[in-house]
Design a protein around this motif. Structure first.
Motif, PDB file in Angstrom:
ATOM      1  N   UNK A 100      15.947   6.082 -14.315  1.00 45.20           N
ATOM      2  CA  UNK A 100      15.574   5.977 -15.465  1.00 45.20           C
ATOM      3  C   UNK A 100      14.178   4.876 -14.711  1.00 45.20           C
ATOM      4  N   UNK A 101      13.474   4.677 -16.228  1.00 49.98           N
ATOM      5  CA  UNK A 101      11.881   3.453 -15.353  1.00 49.98           C
ATOM      6  C   UNK A 101      12.404   2.088 -15.700  1.00 49.98           C
ATOM      7  N   UNK A 102      14.018   2.184 -16.206  1.00 51.56           N
ATOM      8  CA  UNK A 102      14.622   0.922 -15.959  1.00 51.56           C
ATOM      9  C   UNK A 102      15.015   0.551 -14.995  1.00 51.56           C
ATOM     10  N   UNK A 103      15.645   1.607 -15.084  1.00 49.74           N
ATOM     11  CA  UNK A 103      16.118   0.814 -12.692  1.00 49.74           C
ATOM     12  C   UNK A 103      14.867   0.757 -12.165  1.00 49.74           C
ATOM     13  N   UNK A 104      13.918   1.678 -11.972  1.00 50.85           N
ATOM     14  CA  UNK A 104      12.619   1.655 -10.665  1.00 50.85           C
ATOM     15  C   UNK A 104      12.498   0.177 -11.267  1.00 50.85           C
ATOM     16  N   UNK A 105      12.423   0.235 -12.037  1.00 57.47           N
ATOM     17  CA  UNK A 105      10.824  -0.882 -12.395  1.00 57.47           C
ATOM     18  C   UNK A 105      12.162  -2.540 -12.466  1.00 57.47           C
ATOM     19  N   UNK A 106      13.303  -2.354 -12.186  1.00 57.76           N
ATOM     20  CA  UNK A 106      14.213  -3.498 -11.577  1.00 57.76           C
ATOM     21  C   UNK A 106      14.109  -3.348 -10.118  1.00 57.76           C
ATOM     22  N   UNK A 107      13.368  -2.720  -9.643  1.00 61.66           N
ATOM     23  CA  UNK A 107      13.422  -2.391  -7.757  1.00 61.66           C
ATOM     24  C   UNK A 107      11.902  -2.508  -7.645  1.00 61.66           C
ATOM     25  N   UNK A 108      10.793  -2.518  -8.560  1.00 62.76           N
ATOM     26  CA  UNK A 108       9.794  -2.077  -7.635  1.00 62.76           C
ATOM     27  C   UNK A 108       9.679  -3.728  -8.002  1.00 62.76           C
ATOM     28  N   UNK A 168       0.864  -1.287   0.162  1.00 66.42           N
ATOM     29  CA  UNK A 168       0.438   0.549   0.175  1.00 66.42           C
ATOM     30  C   UNK A 168       0.875   1.296   0.233  1.00 66.42           C
ATOM     31  N   UNK A 169       2.290   1.062  -0.242  1.00 67.20           N
ATOM     32  CA  UNK A 169       2.757   2.504   0.618  1.00 67.20           C
ATOM     33  C   UNK A 169       3.854   2.232  -0.883  1.00 67.20           C
ATOM     34  N   UNK A 170       4.430   1.401  -1.235  1.00 64.37           N
ATOM     35  CA  UNK A 170       5.375   1.692  -2.577  1.00 64.37           C
ATOM     36  C   UNK A 170       4.779   1.751  -3.429  1.00 64.37           C
ATOM     37  N   UNK A 171       5.858   3.277  -3.374  1.00 66.84           N
ATOM     38  CA  UNK A 171       4.834   3.033  -5.344  1.00 66.84           C
ATOM     39  C   UNK A 171       6.143   3.812  -6.351  1.00 66.84           C
ATOM     40  N   UNK A 172       6.307   3.535  -7.721  1.00 67.41           N
ATOM     41  CA  UNK A 172       7.518   4.221  -8.909  1.00 67.41           C
ATOM     42  C   UNK A 172       7.934   5.308  -7.570  1.00 67.41           C
ATOM     43  N   UNK A 219      11.449   6.154  -6.959  1.00 64.69           N
ATOM     44  CA  UNK A 219      12.197   7.095  -8.314  1.00 64.69           C
ATOM     45  C   UNK A 219      12.942   7.686  -6.823  1.00 64.69           C
ATOM     46  N   UNK A 220      12.538   8.787  -6.440  1.00 67.46           N
ATOM     47  CA  UNK A 220      12.904   9.506  -5.281  1.00 67.46           C
ATOM     48  C   UNK A 220      13.961   8.993  -4.163  1.00 67.46           C
TER      49      UNK A 220
END
Length: 499
Positions: free
Chosen positions: A382-390, A359-363, A367-368
């Motif tokens: 970038x989006x690739x990096x964020x997605x790899x964590x998300x 419920x809390x973690x968002x892209x 990113x921040x």
């Protein structure tokens, strides 16, 4: 050397440490499942045993003053003209080697390809592996170069090695990046109970074989391919992952290897290089046991040509800072109590961790958080990096929660200092290179680990200049934050010390 910080600063340090822990821990609760921050691992130690003022001045002169123009050079803290002799190879005991192979049951037919990587089957778990081979094997005699294994930090994956992999591939190296069990795209088993991740009987094992493995299809909705979670008893530790890496190198039949790790992955590299993950009963001599990579307890038969550590961590989690000899008994008790409170309230609280992930973690939050770790070039986030964590955190199911819980609360393992003292016959001879980001807030160079290695390099503690250290402009993920300077340091060391 006396770095001028006395234990009389107790009240100020404990107050500052507690304040520092509260804020990052709350942030970590929200974002760290996917951000490689041992948060508190070295923040406490930053208040103890600082490098000398002359050292700090040299770093500031070469890095901080150039930050506004994206500094184009890095500070070389040490160099070595030592000629490295070839390791003396000792053939492992045949009977032992066969029994070890029997325990692993590794099968190439079970490796599944997906995208730019594939899943390697290890003890019924899916381990994501990204392998890059030189486009032209005639480049710089690439066939004779050692293989490179990359080991990420907590919560990360193979993705953030993208700049490092591309550079090494272009230089003629075969590069293998793995998602550690329980992280990234790899399987995230749960229902861990007894066991400590170390071998229990001879030959060494991670945990007993299961008569049947239940596959959990809870992550099928993930937009990226992910390993199946398994209902298996696993106790996460540095040595568990080191055993995994040793098995992988054996499976790939690697002759010579350079190990590289970031943060927590640095400790995995050290454990694999020394064979620390091999635990023997009292009646069995460690001298007769061989790690595939490490060789025996003296490093005889080692296949490791060198180890490179990027912003090395203090342990599996923050609790290793309690080993700092400068802490008084009162300080240690207070900090131990703080760790206990946070573990009980947050990190060992599965419902709370699950709520945070769901419920809390968002892209945008990730990113921040990532940009705070990319101090040199935040635009790399970038989006690739964020997605790899998300996605691994969001679709990891109960296994992701279990991995986070254990990593923060399990035994922290040996510190780099303890590892060095335990295996001087190996680490005093092995080419070891450290690359540190000058503005790393997670494992700062002024913390215990950075200070230990700075002292080791400056005073040639290991002898023969085998340990070297460079500081570059960048944060905790400096190899992706400032790949130009980081790769320059890395390749100069490889060409001089590891080839």
């Amino acid at each position: 050397p006396d770095h001028g910080v006395k234990t009389s600063l107790y009240s100020k340090e404990v107050h500052t440490a507690a304040r520092t822990m509260i804020s990052p821990s709350v942030i970590l609760l929200l974002a760290l499942p996917v951000v490689d921050a041992l948060t508190v691992p070295s923040v406490f130690s930053a208040y103890k045993s600082r490098p000398s003022s002359s050292f700090r001045s040299s770093v500031q002169k070469s890095c901080y003053d150039k930050r506004t123009t994206h500094c184009n050079s890095f500070l070389a803290l040490s160099s070595s003209t030592t000629v490295i002799s070839e390791s003396r190879l000792v053939a492992p005991n045949t009977e032992l080697n066969e029994s070890l192979q029997d325990e692993r049951l590794l099968d190439d037919d079970n490796n599944e390809s997906t995208g730019t990587g594939k899943f390697w089957k290890w003890r019924n778990h899916d381990i994501f592996v990204d392998v890059r081979t030189p486009a032209d094997d005639t480049i710089s005699n690439s066939k004779n170069k050692p293989k490179v294994i990359l080991l990420h930090g907590f919560g990360a994956s193979t993705t953030y090695w993208r700049e490092t992999m591309t550079k090494l591939q272009n230089e003629g190296f075969e590069v293998h990046a793995l998602d550690l069990l329980g992280q990234g795209r790899s399987s995230k088993p749960y229902h861990a109970q007894d066991g400590d991740g170390r071998p229990a009987t001879f030959p060494y094992k991670l945990y007993p074989k299961e008569t049947a493995v239940v596959t959990i299809d809870e992550n099928q909705k993930s937009p990226i391919p992910m390993g199946k979670n398994t209902n298996t008893k696993v106790y996460y530790s540095i040595n568990l992952w080191a055993n995994m890496i040793d098995d992988y190198a054996r499976q790939c039949n690697m002759d010579e290897v350079i190990l590289m790790g970031n943060s927590l992955g640095s400790l995995v590299a050290l454990s694999a290089a020394t064979g620390d993950f091999i635990e023997t009963p009292n009646d069995i001599d460690r001298e007769n046991m061989f790690g595939y990579l490490a060789g025996n307890h003296l490093g005889e038969g080692s296949r490791v040509r060198g180890v490179c550590l990027f912003n090395c961590a203090v342990g599996l989690n923050s609790m290793n800072v309690l080993k700092n000899p400068d802490f008084s008994a009162i300080e240690r008790s207070v900090l131990k109590g703080i760790f206990g409170v946070f573990n009980n309230l947050i990190f060992d609280n599965e419902p709370l961790l699950k709520f945070a992930l769901d419920n809390v973690v968002t892209k945008d939050l990730l990113r921040d958080a990532l940009k705070s770790l990319y101090t040199y070039n935040p635009e790399q986030v970038d989006d690739e990096l964020v997605d790899s964590f998300y996605y691994p955190a969001k679709f990891g199911g109960d296994g992701a929660i279990e991995a986070i819980r254990q990593i923060y609360t399990n035994d922290a393992g040996l510190t780099p200092k303890e590892m060095t003292a335990k295996y001087p016959h190996i680490l005093d001879k092995l080419p070891l290179h450290l690359i540190w980001g000058d503005s790393d807030v997670v494992t700062p160079i002024e913390g215990d680990v950075g200070t230990f290695y700075c002292d080791r390099v400056a005073n040639n503690r290991g002898g023969k200049g085998m340990t070297t250290l460079d500081v570059v402009c960048g944060g905790h993920l400096l190899f992706d934050d400032n790949p130009s300077d980081t790769n320059d340091s890395l390749l100069k060391w490889i060409n001089k010390m590891a080839l």
